[in-house]
Design a protein around this motif. Structure first.
Motif, PDB file in Angstrom:
ATOM      1  N   MET A   1       8.427 -36.575 170.040  1.00  0.00           N
ATOM      2  CA  MET A   1       7.655 -35.328 169.945  1.00  0.00           C
ATOM      3  C   MET A   1       8.584 -34.186 169.553  1.00  0.00           C
ATOM      4  SD  MET A   1       4.696 -33.888 170.151  1.00  0.00           S
ATOM      5  CE  MET A   1       3.673 -35.081 171.019  1.00  0.00           C
ATOM      6  N   ALA A   2       8.163 -33.381 168.602  1.00  0.00           N
ATOM      7  CA  ALA A   2       9.016 -32.312 168.085  1.00  0.00           C
ATOM      8  C   ALA A   2       9.215 -31.206 169.116  1.00  0.00           C
ATOM      9  CB  ALA A   2       8.392 -31.728 166.823  1.00  0.00           C
ATOM     10  N   ARG A   3      10.380 -30.570 169.050  1.00  0.00           N
ATOM     11  CA  ARG A   3      10.604 -29.307 169.735  1.00  0.00           C
ATOM     12  C   ARG A   3      10.167 -28.188 168.793  1.00  0.00           C
ATOM     13  NH1 ARG A   3      15.217 -32.476 171.073  1.00  0.00           N
ATOM     14  NH2 ARG A   3      15.604 -32.615 173.318  1.00  0.00           N
ATOM     15  N   TYR A   4       9.617 -27.115 169.361  1.00  0.00           N
ATOM     16  CA  TYR A   4       9.060 -26.029 168.549  1.00  0.00           C
ATOM     17  C   TYR A   4       9.900 -24.766 168.678  1.00  0.00           C
ATOM     18  CZ  TYR A   4       4.732 -28.550 167.537  1.00  0.00           C
ATOM     19  OH  TYR A   4       3.814 -29.457 167.069  1.00  0.00           O
ATOM     20  N   VAL A   5      10.178 -24.140 167.519  1.00  0.00           N
ATOM     21  CA  VAL A   5      10.771 -22.810 167.479  1.00  0.00           C
ATOM     22  C   VAL A   5       9.760 -21.896 166.809  1.00  0.00           C
ATOM     23  CG1 VAL A   5      12.703 -21.384 166.722  1.00  0.00           C
ATOM     24  CG2 VAL A   5      13.088 -23.799 167.257  1.00  0.00           C
ATOM     25  N   PHE A   6       9.281 -20.880 167.526  1.00  0.00           N
ATOM     26  CA  PHE A   6       8.335 -19.920 166.969  1.00  0.00           C
ATOM     27  C   PHE A   6       9.102 -18.665 166.568  1.00  0.00           C
ATOM     28  CE2 PHE A   6       5.625 -22.519 169.766  1.00  0.00           C
ATOM     29  CZ  PHE A   6       4.702 -22.955 168.822  1.00  0.00           C
ATOM     30  N   ILE A   7       9.015 -18.298 165.287  1.00  0.00           N
ATOM     31  CA  ILE A   7       9.752 -17.152 164.754  1.00  0.00           C
ATOM     32  C   ILE A   7       8.790 -15.999 164.544  1.00  0.00           C
ATOM     33  CG2 ILE A   7      11.194 -16.301 162.864  1.00  0.00           C
ATOM     34  CD1 ILE A   7      10.971 -20.017 163.272  1.00  0.00           C
ATOM     35  N   THR A   8       9.028 -14.894 165.236  1.00  0.00           N
ATOM     36  CA  THR A   8       8.183 -13.708 165.117  1.00  0.00           C
ATOM     37  C   THR A   8       9.020 -12.540 164.612  1.00  0.00           C
ATOM     38  OG1 THR A   8       8.613 -13.103 167.427  1.00  0.00           O
ATOM     39  CG2 THR A   8       6.679 -14.479 166.991  1.00  0.00           C
ATOM     40  N   GLY A   9       8.355 -11.475 164.190  1.00  0.00           N
ATOM     41  CA  GLY A   9       9.055 -10.305 163.671  1.00  0.00           C
ATOM     42  C   GLY A   9       8.553  -9.025 164.298  1.00  0.00           C
ATOM     43  N   GLY A  10       9.411  -8.012 164.296  1.00  0.00           N
ATOM     44  CA  GLY A  10       9.018  -6.734 164.867  1.00  0.00           C
ATOM     45  C   GLY A  10       9.641  -5.564 164.138  1.00  0.00           C
ATOM     46  N   VAL A  11       9.208  -4.365 164.467  1.00  0.00           N
ATOM     47  CA  VAL A  11       9.652  -3.074 163.942  1.00  0.00           C
ATOM     48  C   VAL A  11       9.077  -2.838 162.552  1.00  0.00           C
ATOM     49  CG1 VAL A  11      11.568  -1.511 163.478  1.00  0.00           C
ATOM     50  CG2 VAL A  11      11.772  -3.207 165.320  1.00  0.00           C
ATOM     51  N   VAL A  12       9.507  -3.616 161.559  1.00  0.00           N
ATOM     52  CA  VAL A  12       8.972  -3.489 160.204  1.00  0.00           C
ATOM     53  C   VAL A  12       8.846  -4.878 159.598  1.00  0.00           C
ATOM     54  CG1 VAL A  12       9.917  -1.175 159.798  1.00  0.00           C
ATOM     55  CG2 VAL A  12      11.264  -3.183 159.173  1.00  0.00           C
ATOM     56  N   SER A  13       8.076  -4.971 158.521  1.00  0.00           N
ATOM     57  CA  SER A  13       7.929  -6.247 157.814  1.00  0.00           C
ATOM     58  C   SER A  13       9.046  -6.405 156.796  1.00  0.00           C
ATOM     59  CB  SER A  13       6.565  -6.316 157.129  1.00  0.00           C
ATOM     60  OG  SER A  13       6.433  -5.257 156.192  1.00  0.00           O
ATOM     61  N   SER A  14       9.080  -7.560 156.169  1.00  0.00           N
ATOM     62  CA  SER A  14      10.027  -7.870 155.089  1.00  0.00           C
ATOM     63  C   SER A  14      11.490  -7.806 155.533  1.00  0.00           C
ATOM     64  CB  SER A  14       9.812  -6.924 153.893  1.00  0.00           C
ATOM     65  OG  SER A  14       8.496  -7.028 153.401  1.00  0.00           O
ATOM     66  N   LEU A  15      11.740  -8.233 156.773  1.00  0.00           N
ATOM     67  CA  LEU A  15      13.116  -8.263 157.276  1.00  0.00           C
ATOM     68  C   LEU A  15      13.829  -9.565 156.938  1.00  0.00           C
ATOM     69  CD1 LEU A  15      12.852  -6.658 160.833  1.00  0.00           C
ATOM     70  CD2 LEU A  15      13.829  -5.663 158.769  1.00  0.00           C
ATOM     71  N   GLY A  16      13.069 -10.583 156.535  1.00  0.00           N
ATOM     72  CA  GLY A  16      13.694 -11.854 156.201  1.00  0.00           C
ATOM     73  C   GLY A  16      13.423 -12.948 157.211  1.00  0.00           C
ATOM     74  N   LYS A  17      12.216 -12.947 157.812  1.00  0.00           N
ATOM     75  CA  LYS A  17      11.875 -14.043 158.740  1.00  0.00           C
ATOM     76  C   LYS A  17      11.890 -15.382 158.025  1.00  0.00           C
ATOM     77  CE  LYS A  17       7.853 -12.922 160.422  1.00  0.00           C
ATOM     78  NZ  LYS A  17       7.559 -11.713 159.636  1.00  0.00           N
ATOM     79  N   GLY A  18      11.346 -15.395 156.800  1.00  0.00           N
ATOM     80  CA  GLY A  18      11.310 -16.653 156.054  1.00  0.00           C
ATOM     81  C   GLY A  18      12.695 -17.180 155.759  1.00  0.00           C
ATOM     82  N   LEU A  19      13.602 -16.286 155.379  1.00  0.00           N
ATOM     83  CA  LEU A  19      14.974 -16.691 155.092  1.00  0.00           C
ATOM     84  C   LEU A  19      15.679 -17.159 156.367  1.00  0.00           C
ATOM     85  CD1 LEU A  19      17.327 -16.933 153.154  1.00  0.00           C
ATOM     86  CD2 LEU A  19      17.824 -14.512 153.530  1.00  0.00           C
ATOM     87  N   ALA A  20      15.473 -16.429 157.476  1.00  0.00           N
ATOM     88  CA  ALA A  20      16.083 -16.831 158.744  1.00  0.00           C
ATOM     89  C   ALA A  20      15.565 -18.199 159.179  1.00  0.00           C
ATOM     90  CB  ALA A  20      15.805 -15.787 159.819  1.00  0.00           C
ATOM     91  N   SER A  21      14.265 -18.422 159.013  1.00  0.00           N
ATOM     92  CA  SER A  21      13.676 -19.713 159.374  1.00  0.00           C
ATOM     93  C   SER A  21      14.267 -20.830 158.521  1.00  0.00           C
ATOM     94  CB  SER A  21      12.159 -19.669 159.190  1.00  0.00           C
ATOM     95  OG  SER A  21      11.577 -18.624 159.943  1.00  0.00           O
ATOM     96  N   ALA A  22      14.354 -20.579 157.206  1.00  0.00           N
ATOM     97  CA  ALA A  22      14.889 -21.585 156.295  1.00  0.00           C
ATOM     98  C   ALA A  22      16.348 -21.888 156.607  1.00  0.00           C
ATOM     99  CB  ALA A  22      14.734 -21.108 154.855  1.00  0.00           C
ATOM    100  N   ALA A  23      17.141 -20.835 156.878  1.00  0.00           N
ATOM    101  CA  ALA A  23      18.555 -21.032 157.192  1.00  0.00           C
ATOM    102  C   ALA A  23      18.728 -21.812 158.491  1.00  0.00           C
ATOM    103  CB  ALA A  23      19.264 -19.682 157.278  1.00  0.00           C
TER     104      ALA A  23
END
Length: 550
Positions: A1-23
């Motif tokens: 069974m997979a372990r889950y990491v939920f990535i959320t963002g705050g303050v402003v958008s376009s901070l690079g959540k997608g890039l952080a998740s991919a990295a």
């Protein structure tokens, strides 16, 4: 069974959540774990397929034909894991599923509510394929506090409570603004963002802080204290020269170790970062430079062509050169000579797009590349513009055009153009015939996903791919009409790639040219920094050869 990491963002958008998740996905892979990444978007569109590129950037297409958020492109490029339709979902899709079930009577007469029906639908989505990988990384679009995102935040809160202890963690990405007047990084916006997140029942385990400056130890300690995270789980995300430096930069900051510590995985496997060290070496130590013009209509927003620019970067890495991309608005020379805008470039690329605006400029760009012997790559609409240019200027079909630009031609009523490009009405997918009409709904009705093609023996593309059979991703509803093949090939435009049934042109090329290729599919969607797409690698090689002659 997979372990889950939920990535959320705050303050402003376009901070690079997608890039952080991919990295993070790449770093977990480097430690020997298998991963899959998912995107949950709060907007009410069923998918981004009908959104303007100015609104949302490019639409990324998966092998199984899903139109998804551009972040899935980051996920694929960093991990090499092919995305699926089940890796992207929006509020629109979730609500659509719930309402379909309600109409069928699946809820047995119950009153349908956000909790539990919408949140349960989101949780069901999260569990798809959970037994296939070690880690499932799930990015929530938008920022905490957005009203649209509340059902997703509630769903991942419930999900973490329902799973065994230690199976889910939460990573929160925020902004640390720098106030130049006082020379300080301000932590208060991050504190408020975490407070908002905690108010809905989610406590972050890892805090990733985007900043233009290094984070002093004093501020790290303050963030750890007021946001209730461990000091070594406060991760700095400083600006980088290249996104492909992100895995190494995040590793230096300890992101992967912080995540493994949060799961209690000890001792952690040692990472093998040689792949990313080679990528960084190729990025930062080029042996030359080439200039490539992208002639398009969405040039004001670079994200509209995100995969194209990244694939060009990968092609540069394969050839040890830096690719300097310059944006050229096709409308600038709709009625003028394109030479003042295109001279001096080592290669020209015309990407995909929709609608008539700017097409005459793209046709002129194809003509400039053909007559001046400049390497040319036409993708989707870019291929169709090259075919129209050849039909007009080589085959003598002066009124050659597309049904897309002359809808009257569909009904045979005084068309302006001879339709060299026609609306695709039927094709074969998985041995089944798919039929479409020009009046069908726009969303999800194109020829989407991976399709095979046969390449002609001895053609340039067969040599580039080192194969006569390929499979590439498509996203279009117009095709080159095969009835013009003979007249165009007689003038030197070779149809070197065809669908397996021989009915749909997939690739055209010109033999008597340094490099002139048009493809109906989107090769950029399958390119990766550690595995550049062969078409882009050879396109940049041709540009490099031209640069040596200049």
């Amino acid at each position: 069974m997979a372990r889950y990491v939920f990535i959320t963002g705050g303050v402003v958008s376009s901070l690079g959540k997608g890039l952080a998740s991919a990295a993070l996905g790449a770093l977990l892979q480097a430690r020997g774990f298998s991963v899959r990444l998912r995107k949950l978007d709060p907007y009410l569109n069923v998918d981004p397929g009908t959104m303007s590129p100015f609104e949302h950037g490019e639409v990324f297409v998966t092998d199984d034909g899903a139109e998804t958020d551009l972040d899935l492109g980051h996920y694929e490029r960093f991990t090499g894991v092919a995305a699926r339709a089940t890796d992207s979902v929006s509020s629109g899709r979730i609500y659509s599923n719930v309402l379909e079930k309600e109409r069928r009577g699946d809820y047995l007469g119950k009153t349908i509510q956000v909790i539990p029906h919408v949140t349960n639908e989101i949780k069901d989505f999260l569990t798809i394929g959970a037994d296939e990988v070690d880690f499932m990384l799930c990015e929530i679009g938008g920022t905490v506090g957005d009203i649209e995102g509340l059902p997703f935040f509630e769903a991942i809160r419930q999900f973490g409570q329902e799973r065994p202890r230690g199976q889910c963690i939460y990573m929160h990405l925020t902004l640390l603004p720098y106030v130049a007047a006082s020379g300080e990084l301000k932590t208060k916006p991050t504190q408020h963002s975490v407070k908002e997140l905690r108010s809905i029942g989610i406590a972050p385990d890892v805090l990733v802080c985007r900043s233009e400056h290094p984070i002093p130890e004093k501020e790290r300690e303050k963030l750890a204290l007021f946001c209730n995270v461990r000091p070594d789980s406060v991760i700095a995300a400083c600006d980088l020269k290249s996104i492909y430096e992100a895995p190494l930069a995040y590793h230096r900051e300890g992101l992967d170790q912080a995540v493994l510590d949060a799961f209690g995985i000890s001792p952690a496997p040692r990472p093998n970062l040689s792949r990313w060290e080679d990528v960084a070496d190729r990025i930062f130590n080029p042996e030359g430079e080439v200039r490539v013009a992208i002639v398009g209509k969405y040039t004001q927003l670079e994200d509209a062509y995100k995969s194209v620019t990244e694939a060009l970067t990968h092609g540069g890495m394969a050839n040890r050169v830096r690719v300097r991309v310059e944006w050229v608005d096709a409308e600038l020379f709709d009625r003028e000579d394109p030479a003042p805008w295109l001279e001096g470039f080592h290669a020209i690329l015309v990407p995909g797009g929709f609608g008539e605006r700017g097409t005459e400029g793209k046709i002129k760009a194809a003509q400039f590349a053909r007559t001046r012997k400049v390497p040319y790559l036409g993708i989707c609409l870019g291929m169709q513009m090259a075919v129209i240019e050849a039909a007009r200027n080589l085959a003598g079909l002066k009124t050659a055009g597309s049904q897309e630009f002359d809808l009257e031609a569909v009904d045979k009523l005084s068309p302006r153009f001879e339709p060299v490009i026609f609306h695709l009405r039927e094709w074969i997918k998985d041995n089944q015939k798919i039929a479409r009409d020009v009046l069908d709904d726009k969303g999800g009705t194109m020829r989407l996903g991976a399709y095979a093609a046969r390449l002609a023996e001895g053609s340039k593309v067969a040599a580039i791919y080192d194969s006569t059979r390929i499979e590439e991703r498509h996203r279009h509803r117009y095709e080159v009409d095969i009835k013009y093949r003979d007249v165009l090939e007689a003038q030197g435009l070779r149809f070197s790639g065809m669908s397996p049934d021989g009915h749909l042109p997939e690739i055209v090329e010109i033999d008597d040219h340094p490099w002139f290729i048009g493809v109906q599919f989107h090769p950029e969607l399958k390119s990766k920094p550690f595995a550049p797409h062969p078409l882009f690698a050879d396109f940049v090689r041709a540009a490099k050869d031209i640069s040596r002659l200049v």
